[in-house]
Design a protein around this motif. Structure first.
Motif, mmCIF file in Angstrom:
data_model
loop_
_atom_site.group_PDB
_atom_site.id
_atom_site.type_symbol
_atom_site.label_atom_id
_atom_site.label_comp_id
_atom_site.label_asym_id
_atom_site.label_seq_id
_atom_site.Cartn_x
_atom_site.Cartn_y
_atom_site.Cartn_z
ATOM 1 N N SER A 1 1.126 -1.274 -0.471
ATOM 2 C CA SER A 1 -0.194 -0.082 0.276
ATOM 3 C C SER A 1 0.754 1.012 0.082
ATOM 4 C CB SER A 1 -1.076 0.057 1.186
ATOM 5 O OG SER A 1 -1.845 1.351 1.075
ATOM 6 N N GLN A 2 0.692 2.349 -1.102
ATOM 7 C CA GLN A 2 1.599 2.634 -1.115
ATOM 8 C C GLN A 2 1.002 4.423 0.220
ATOM 9 O OE1 GLN A 2 0.163 4.162 -5.144
ATOM 10 N NE2 GLN A 2 1.978 3.148 -5.814
ATOM 11 N N PHE A 3 0.241 4.642 0.264
ATOM 12 C CA PHE A 3 -0.332 5.459 1.363
ATOM 13 C C PHE A 3 -0.185 4.978 2.291
ATOM 14 C CE2 PHE A 3 -2.334 8.133 -1.987
ATOM 15 C CZ PHE A 3 -2.277 8.922 -0.944
ATOM 16 N N GLY A 4 0.473 3.103 2.839
ATOM 17 C CA GLY A 4 0.419 2.217 4.147
ATOM 18 C C GLY A 4 1.458 3.062 4.304
ATOM 19 N N ALA A 5 2.729 2.824 3.419
ATOM 20 C CA ALA A 5 3.762 3.087 3.362
ATOM 21 C C ALA A 5 4.608 4.439 3.725
ATOM 22 C CB ALA A 5 4.992 2.729 1.411
ATOM 23 N N VAL A 6 3.540 5.590 3.679
ATOM 24 C CA VAL A 6 3.661 6.769 3.688
ATOM 25 C C VAL A 6 3.441 7.411 5.186
ATOM 26 C CG1 VAL A 6 2.454 9.497 4.285
ATOM 27 C CG2 VAL A 6 2.897 8.300 1.654
ATOM 28 N N VAL A 74 -0.942 15.749 -0.215
ATOM 29 C CA VAL A 74 0.265 14.942 -0.031
ATOM 30 C C VAL A 74 0.673 14.258 -1.645
ATOM 31 C CG1 VAL A 74 -1.598 14.239 1.195
ATOM 32 C CG2 VAL A 74 -1.439 13.856 -0.929
ATOM 33 N N TRP A 75 0.033 15.275 -2.404
ATOM 34 C CA TRP A 75 1.009 15.171 -3.751
ATOM 35 C C TRP A 75 1.959 15.424 -4.320
ATOM 36 C CZ3 TRP A 75 -0.602 10.802 -4.939
ATOM 37 C CH2 TRP A 75 -1.585 10.337 -4.776
ATOM 38 N N LYS A 76 2.207 16.755 -3.660
ATOM 39 C CA LYS A 76 3.644 17.928 -3.441
ATOM 40 C C LYS A 76 4.850 16.695 -2.868
ATOM 41 C CE LYS A 76 5.906 22.204 -2.194
ATOM 42 N NZ LYS A 76 6.117 23.223 -1.461
ATOM 43 N N CYS A 77 5.132 16.290 -2.116
ATOM 44 C CA CYS A 77 6.529 15.258 -1.538
ATOM 45 C C CYS A 77 5.847 14.677 -0.625
ATOM 46 C CB CYS A 77 7.888 15.988 -0.889
ATOM 47 S SG CYS A 77 7.248 16.914 0.262
ATOM 48 N N TRP A 78 6.290 13.210 -0.731
ATOM 49 C CA TRP A 78 6.176 12.249 0.650
ATOM 50 C C TRP A 78 7.904 12.274 1.046
ATOM 51 C CZ3 TRP A 78 4.090 7.145 -2.527
ATOM 52 C CH2 TRP A 78 2.456 7.358 -2.242
ATOM 53 N N PRO A 79 7.596 11.366 2.412
ATOM 54 C CA PRO A 79 8.743 11.096 2.670
ATOM 55 C C PRO A 79 9.931 9.961 2.555
ATOM 56 C CG PRO A 79 6.142 10.538 4.594
ATOM 57 C CD PRO A 79 6.491 11.049 3.017
ATOM 58 N N TYR A 142 1.283 -4.500 -5.505
ATOM 59 C CA TYR A 142 0.967 -2.938 -4.885
ATOM 60 C C TYR A 142 -0.169 -2.576 -5.208
ATOM 61 C CZ TYR A 142 3.437 -0.852 -8.183
ATOM 62 O OH TYR A 142 4.445 0.365 -9.569
ATOM 63 N N SER A 143 -0.548 -1.415 -4.744
ATOM 64 C CA SER A 143 -1.912 -0.316 -4.382
ATOM 65 C C SER A 143 -1.489 0.452 -3.774
ATOM 66 C CB SER A 143 -3.041 -1.164 -3.856
ATOM 67 O OG SER A 143 -2.962 -1.274 -2.443
ATOM 68 N N SER A 144 -2.865 1.792 -4.541
ATOM 69 C CA SER A 144 -2.633 2.860 -3.416
ATOM 70 C C SER A 144 -3.094 2.931 -2.441
ATOM 71 C CB SER A 144 -3.894 4.209 -5.069
ATOM 72 O OG SER A 144 -3.355 5.001 -3.702
ATOM 73 N N ASP A 145 -3.817 2.382 -1.665
ATOM 74 C CA ASP A 145 -4.534 2.499 -0.748
ATOM 75 C C ASP A 145 -5.071 1.082 0.163
ATOM 76 O OD1 ASP A 145 -7.637 3.858 -0.302
ATOM 77 O OD2 ASP A 145 -6.056 4.394 -1.637
ATOM 78 N N ASN A 146 -5.960 0.951 1.135
ATOM 79 C CA ASN A 146 -6.644 -0.149 1.615
ATOM 80 C C ASN A 146 -7.680 0.574 1.978
ATOM 81 O OD1 ASN A 146 -4.513 -1.915 0.882
ATOM 82 N ND2 ASN A 146 -2.930 -1.214 2.988
ATOM 83 N N HIS A 147 -8.680 0.152 1.823
ATOM 84 C CA HIS A 147 -10.040 0.572 1.969
ATOM 85 C C HIS A 147 -10.882 -0.404 2.062
ATOM 86 C CE1 HIS A 147 -10.145 0.852 -2.306
ATOM 87 N NE2 HIS A 147 -11.900 0.424 -2.414
ATOM 88 N N ASN A 148 -10.949 -1.930 1.740
ATOM 89 C CA ASN A 148 -12.303 -2.600 1.717
ATOM 90 C C ASN A 148 -12.185 -3.632 3.220
ATOM 91 O OD1 ASN A 148 -13.342 -1.817 -0.620
ATOM 92 N ND2 ASN A 148 -11.878 -3.017 -1.956
ATOM 93 N N TYR A 186 -9.103 11.184 0.465
ATOM 94 C CA TYR A 186 -9.082 10.643 -0.689
ATOM 95 C C TYR A 186 -8.881 9.026 0.187
ATOM 96 C CZ TYR A 186 -5.766 8.427 -4.478
ATOM 97 O OH TYR A 186 -6.048 7.593 -5.690
ATOM 98 N N THR A 187 -7.897 8.758 1.074
ATOM 99 C CA THR A 187 -8.366 7.327 1.594
ATOM 100 C C THR A 187 -9.913 6.856 1.472
ATOM 101 O OG1 THR A 187 -7.624 7.353 3.558
ATOM 102 C CG2 THR A 187 -6.166 6.717 1.162
ATOM 103 N N ASP A 188 -10.813 7.857 2.328
ATOM 104 C CA ASP A 188 -11.507 8.334 3.251
ATOM 105 C C ASP A 188 -12.732 7.809 2.367
ATOM 106 O OD1 ASP A 188 -13.746 7.826 4.800
ATOM 107 O OD2 ASP A 188 -13.618 10.141 5.222
#
Length: 256
Positions: A1-6, A74-79, A142-148, A186-188
């Motif tokens: 999960s990409q946002f999981g990684a964030v 959130v799209w400007k920069c990531w950790p 991988y996926s963007s996020d986990n919402h299910n 975005y993930t809500d």
């Protein structure tokens, strides 16, 4: 999960710890067996040049541009560690998908490659590193996020046949990342719940078994299913560890 990684990176995790969470039982090694990859529309190139042109996530780390991660942009920069985790997964997926000499596409159907060298810094920081299981590069999905559910799903929950049967892959098991994943608008994901009677569900199945909108193989499957079940009486769900429905059991006056 990409946002999981964030979320994990914001909590201080490094990229290797992030990858070990999502791909259990794997390890990261320096891969030396193959240096080239064939990319649709771009021909053959060095794997590190391919990685430098990766899309998928922002190009810049917040540390590199001396900015704090912005919840409102959130799209400007990531950790940095989140981007490095993505890059290692990107490299691994590219190598695994082209292992028999085939090319890889540049869209989300494979993984997004936009060319250029904006992620060269991350490619160099993780130079030649890939994720392996039993010594072989993994299918680093991988996926963007986990919402299910509560994190990622078992791979056979996502990819299975009409009977709900898939081929489990040892390192693609459901992983609960709810304690670290970054959540924002975005993930809500929104939800809508409807209630149906057993008779209404039976009618849906019967309609689908003859609908022009369904594939012939699916219609044939439903016709056989309805013949075995008869008049529907009960429905049961089997879930994987993420809480997602993996199988649906239909029982009726003729059987299950």
């Amino acid at each position: 999960s990409q946002f999981g990684a964030v979320g994990a990176a914001l909590k201080g995790w490094d990229y290797k710890k992030i990858l070990e969470l999502y791909y259990p039982g794997t390890r990261i090694i320096k891969y030396q067996e193959r240096k080239n990859i064939t990319v649709e529309g771009h021909g053959e190139m060095l794997i590190e040049d391919y990685v430098a042109g990766a899309g998928e996530v922002p190009d810049f780390s917040c540390e590199d541009i001396d900015e704090k991660f912005d919840n409102n942009n959130v799209w400007k920069c990531w950790p940095e560690e989140a981007i490095k985790a993505q890059i290692v997964a990107f490299r691994t997926y590219g190598i695994e998908q082209t292992q028999n000499g085939q090319s890889i596409c540049t869209t989300a159907r494979c993984q997004v490659y936009k060319a250029g060298d904006n992620k060269k810094w991350a490619a160099e920081a993780t130079s030649n590193e890939v994720i392996v299981y039993d010594g072989k590069p993994i299918k680093a999905l991988y996926s963007s996020d986990n919402h299910n559910g509560w994190g990622t799903a078992d791979n056979e929950t996502v990819w299975s046949n009409f009977e709900g049967v898939g081929t489990p892959i040892e390192y693609l098991r459901a992983v609960n990342d709810s304690g670290v994943a970054f959540k924002f608008a975005y993930t809500d994901w929104s939800w809508r719940t409807n209630s149906y009677t057993i008779d209404e569900i039976q009618a849906m199945l019967q309609w689908s078994s003859s609908s022009n909108e369904a594939s012939s193989s699916y219609k044939e499957f439903l016709k056989t299913l309805l013949g075995k079940v008869g008049k529907l009486q009960n429905i049961e769900f089997k879930r994987d560890k993420s809480g997602r429905v993996a199988k649906v059991k239909l029982s009726g006056n003729k059987g299950s």
